[in-house]
Design a protein around this motif. Structure first.
Motif, PDB file in Angstrom:
ATOM      1  N   ASN A  42       0.832  -1.211   0.000  1.00 34.65           N
ATOM      2  CA  ASN A  42       0.000   0.000   0.000  1.00 34.65           C
ATOM      3  C   ASN A  42       0.860   1.252   0.000  1.00 34.65           C
ATOM      4  O   ASN A  42       0.581   2.209  -0.722  1.00 34.65           O
ATOM      5  CB  ASN A  42      -0.922   0.009   1.224  1.00 34.65           C
ATOM      6  CG  ASN A  42      -2.289  -0.528   0.922  1.00 34.65           C
ATOM      7  OD1 ASN A  42      -2.819  -0.323  -0.156  1.00 34.65           O
ATOM      8  ND2 ASN A  42      -2.866  -1.214   1.883  1.00 34.65           N
ATOM      9  N   LEU A  43       1.908   1.259   0.825  1.00 39.46           N
ATOM     10  CA  LEU A  43       2.788   2.420   0.905  1.00 39.46           C
ATOM     11  C   LEU A  43       3.494   2.645  -0.427  1.00 39.46           C
ATOM     12  O   LEU A  43       3.590   3.784  -0.903  1.00 39.46           O
ATOM     13  CB  LEU A  43       3.801   2.241   2.037  1.00 39.46           C
ATOM     14  CG  LEU A  43       4.655   3.457   2.352  1.00 39.46           C
ATOM     15  CD1 LEU A  43       3.796   4.602   2.891  1.00 39.46           C
ATOM     16  CD2 LEU A  43       5.724   3.097   3.377  1.00 39.46           C
ATOM     17  N   GLU A  44       3.949   1.580  -1.048  1.00 40.85           N
ATOM     18  CA  GLU A  44       4.623   1.704  -2.348  1.00 40.85           C
ATOM     19  C   GLU A  44       3.662   2.226  -3.411  1.00 40.85           C
ATOM     20  O   GLU A  44       4.023   3.066  -4.236  1.00 40.85           O
ATOM     21  CB  GLU A  44       5.209   0.362  -2.774  1.00 40.85           C
ATOM     22  CG  GLU A  44       6.073   0.442  -4.001  1.00 40.85           C
ATOM     23  CD  GLU A  44       7.213   1.438  -3.886  1.00 40.85           C
ATOM     24  OE1 GLU A  44       7.486   2.134  -4.897  1.00 40.85           O
ATOM     25  OE2 GLU A  44       7.819   1.562  -2.809  1.00 40.85           O
ATOM     26  N   ASP A  45       2.412   1.758  -3.372  1.00 44.69           N
ATOM     27  CA  ASP A  45       1.403   2.249  -4.309  1.00 44.69           C
ATOM     28  C   ASP A  45       1.150   3.739  -4.095  1.00 44.69           C
ATOM     29  O   ASP A  45       1.040   4.506  -5.057  1.00 44.69           O
ATOM     30  CB  ASP A  45       0.104   1.446  -4.138  1.00 44.69           C
ATOM     31  CG  ASP A  45      -0.966   1.871  -5.108  1.00 44.69           C
ATOM     32  OD1 ASP A  45      -0.688   1.913  -6.330  1.00 44.69           O
ATOM     33  OD2 ASP A  45      -2.086   2.167  -4.655  1.00 44.69           O
ATOM     34  N   LEU A  46       1.072   4.157  -2.831  1.00 45.57           N
ATOM     35  CA  LEU A  46       0.877   5.574  -2.538  1.00 45.57           C
ATOM     36  C   LEU A  46       2.072   6.408  -3.012  1.00 45.57           C
ATOM     37  O   LEU A  46       1.892   7.503  -3.554  1.00 45.57           O
ATOM     38  CB  LEU A  46       0.658   5.779  -1.035  1.00 45.57           C
ATOM     39  CG  LEU A  46      -0.687   5.304  -0.503  1.00 45.57           C
ATOM     40  CD1 LEU A  46      -0.670   5.261   1.023  1.00 45.57           C
ATOM     41  CD2 LEU A  46      -1.809   6.193  -1.013  1.00 45.57           C
TER      42      LEU A  46
END
Length: 138
Positions: free
Chosen positions: A103-107
């Motif tokens: 999720n953090l990488e996607d953000l």
């Protein structure tokens, strides 16, 4: 690590993709080499799916320890309470939650793409502005 060293919790976390990549790789390698371990995992999943609902199981399956996506966005922007920021850092680095890391990488990637999106929107608007003006009733 011999396949007998994996706990039931480790194996169920592997099935739910909640282990750091190195632990998942070790379990996956062991599963490839051991029919006994594959049978053990099958039995664990079957038992769990037949209604074994401990507090720990509910906690893990519903990811109650995971920060929300908006909290991860605040973390990325440096807008979190320092104590909560420490918790998120712990959750990502020490616990190694792959779902939150993804999720953090996607953000991060969407944050990097934001200027391009804004330019495209402005071009679309500018290219259609003349069309919209010409379609207005006089």
């Amino acid at each position: 690590m011999p396949h007998t060293d994996f706990t039931d919790a480790d194996l169920l976390a592997y099935v739910d993709e909640q282990l750091p990549a190195d632990q998942s790789s070790a379990i996956e390698a062991a599963l490839r080499n051991s029919a006994e371990m594959r049978q053990r995992v099958t039995l664990l999943v079957r038992r769990r799916d037949q209604g074994g609902h401990s507090v720990g199981e509910i906690w893990r399956r519903n990811r109650l320890s995971c920060p929300s996506r908006s909290d991860l966005g605040s973390f990325l922007l440096g807008a979190c309470d320092p104590d909560y920021e420490d918790y998120i850092e712990f959750h990502l680095q020490t616990i190694g939650c792959r779902i939150c890391q993804a999720n953090l990488e996607d953000l991060r990637s969407s944050q990097q793409d934001a200027p391009d999106r804004q330019r495209r929107r402005r071009r679309y608007f500018e290219s259609s502005a003349g069309v919209l003006r010409s379609q207005r009733p006089s």
